[in-house]
Design a protein around this motif. Structure first.
Motif, PDB file in Angstrom:
ATOM      1  N   PRO A  57      28.094  20.634  92.426  1.00 44.04           N
ATOM      2  CA  PRO A  57      28.143  19.389  93.226  1.00 44.04           C
ATOM      3  C   PRO A  57      29.600  19.040  93.545  1.00 44.04           C
ATOM      4  O   PRO A  57      30.518  19.517  92.885  1.00 44.04           O
ATOM      5  N   ILE A  58      29.790  18.191  94.542  1.00 40.39           N
ATOM      6  CA  ILE A  58      31.137  17.745  94.903  1.00 40.39           C
ATOM      7  C   ILE A  58      31.508  16.600  93.949  1.00 40.39           C
ATOM      8  O   ILE A  58      30.803  15.592  93.884  1.00 40.39           O
ATOM      9  N   SER A  59      32.605  16.771  93.218  1.00 39.08           N
ATOM     10  CA  SER A  59      32.979  15.805  92.180  1.00 39.08           C
ATOM     11  C   SER A  59      33.592  14.546  92.812  1.00 39.08           C
ATOM     12  O   SER A  59      34.041  14.577  93.961  1.00 39.08           O
ATOM     13  N   PRO A  60      33.635  13.433  92.039  1.00 41.19           N
ATOM     14  CA  PRO A  60      34.270  12.214  92.577  1.00 41.19           C
ATOM     15  C   PRO A  60      35.720  12.463  93.009  1.00 41.19           C
ATOM     16  O   PRO A  60      36.176  11.900  93.996  1.00 41.19           O
ATOM     17  N   GLU A  61      36.441  13.335  92.278  1.00 42.24           N
ATOM     18  CA  GLU A  61      37.840  13.630  92.642  1.00 42.24           C
ATOM     19  C   GLU A  61      37.886  14.346  93.989  1.00 42.24           C
ATOM     20  O   GLU A  61      38.740  14.078  94.831  1.00 42.24           O
ATOM     21  N   GLU A  62      36.938  15.292  94.166  1.00 43.35           N
ATOM     22  CA  GLU A  62      36.900  16.020  95.441  1.00 43.35           C
ATOM     23  C   GLU A  62      36.530  15.068  96.584  1.00 43.35           C
ATOM     24  O   GLU A  62      37.064  15.176  97.688  1.00 43.35           O
ATOM     25  N   LEU A  63      35.599  14.148  96.302  1.00 46.31           N
ATOM     26  CA  LEU A  63      35.218  13.170  97.330  1.00 46.31           C
ATOM     27  C   LEU A  63      36.416  12.303  97.710  1.00 46.31           C
ATOM     28  O   LEU A  63      36.645  12.024  98.885  1.00 46.31           O
TER      29      LEU A  63
END
Ligand SMILES: [Zn+2]
Length: 274
Positions: A57-63
């Motif tokens: 999944p796309i992590s909060p940091e990546e978001l």
């Protein structure tokens, strides 16, 4: 869908910053058509992807790295917008296990979480802060919040102080540019969530900002209907519906009485494309 475009045109994203590429480069399988006789609905449908085939999944940091920043050029903003759409789809699939399209190639989505977010309810400052406080606030959001609050203080003869802008949406409608914004302000130690509508009536690049309304959201409020136009609405007059906002996403909270603000009432999908 997005990754397919990427495979066709790899040069399109070659200049994207590496955190954006990290999202765009995640694997994406080819869609699988499921014939009518094997589909539970009796109609053919397409399996877009399952969670185990699309990487992590796309992590909060990546978001966070996909949010627009001041100084981003047009091409970076474009790549980030594609990355954000890509991330939403990937995380949806991780949350629900899979994603299908129906026989008309429309996504079959479970939007109950979104509907819950939009629903008319009492939303507290703490809830909003918990959801939104990690977003980077732009100078413009801070300026517009100050402007709206100054107008509120003057009219009501009170002295609220701005704590933090939370989220805003800017949209064109007919002749004007509107901003709907949520911010938190404090008075006598008590924090209150506000909604404000600001219209830019300037022409030829000249800014002429007018605060159309600034309202404390102390009782019921509801999110925007940008992504959910399927809910039956009341008070329709042709395409206009003065009970809700179709320009904002579900996260921007509006007063329960939609007639208190003037923009965002057009239910036609094509009106608010950005
Ligand atoms: Zn709105």
């Amino acid at each position: 869908m997005i990754a397919e475009e990427k495979e066709k045109e790899p040069a399109l994203f070659s200049g994207a910053p590496s955190p954006v590429r990290a999202v765009l480069d995640r694997p994406w399988p080819s869609p699988v058509v499921i014939p009518a006789e094997h589909s539970p609905s009796g109609k053919a449908r397409t399996l877009v992807a399952t969670a185990d085939a699309i990487g992590d999944p796309i992590s909060p940091e990546e978001l966070a790295a996909l949010e627009d920043k001041e100084g981003d050029d047009a091409s970076t903003r474009f790549c980030k917008a594609i990355g954000r759409a890509n991330a939403v789809m990937r995380n949806y699939i991780h949350e629900h296990g899979s994603l299908f399209m129906d026989d008309k190639f429309k996504y079959i989505v479970d939007n109950s979480a979104q509907a819950g977010e939009i629903r008319c309810k009492n939303v507290t400052v703490e809830e909003m802060e918990a959801k939104l406080i990690k977003r980077k606030v732009t100078k413009e959001q801070a300026h517009l919040s100050e402007l709206a609050l100054a107008s509120f203080n003057k009219k009501r003869k009170v002295k609220f102080e701005l704590c933090e802008p939370l989220i805003s949406r800017t949209f064109w409608e007919y002749r004007g540019l509107f901003v709907h914004i949520n911010f938190v302000a404090k008075h006598n130690g008590k924090k209150t969530l506000f909604f404000a509508e600001i219209e830019d009536r300037g022409q030829g690049g000249k800014e002429m900002l007018e605060v159309r309304c600034c309202i404390p959201l102390e009782s019921l409020c509801q999110g925007g209907y940008y992504y959910d136009r399927t809910v039956p609405s009341h008070g329709h007059r042709k395409s206009l519906d003065f009970t809700r906002c179709y320009a904002c996403t579900e996260f921007v909270k509006h007063p329960a009485d939609g007639s208190t603000y003037s923009g965002g009432h057009d239910g036609r999908r094509k009106i608010y494309l950005v």
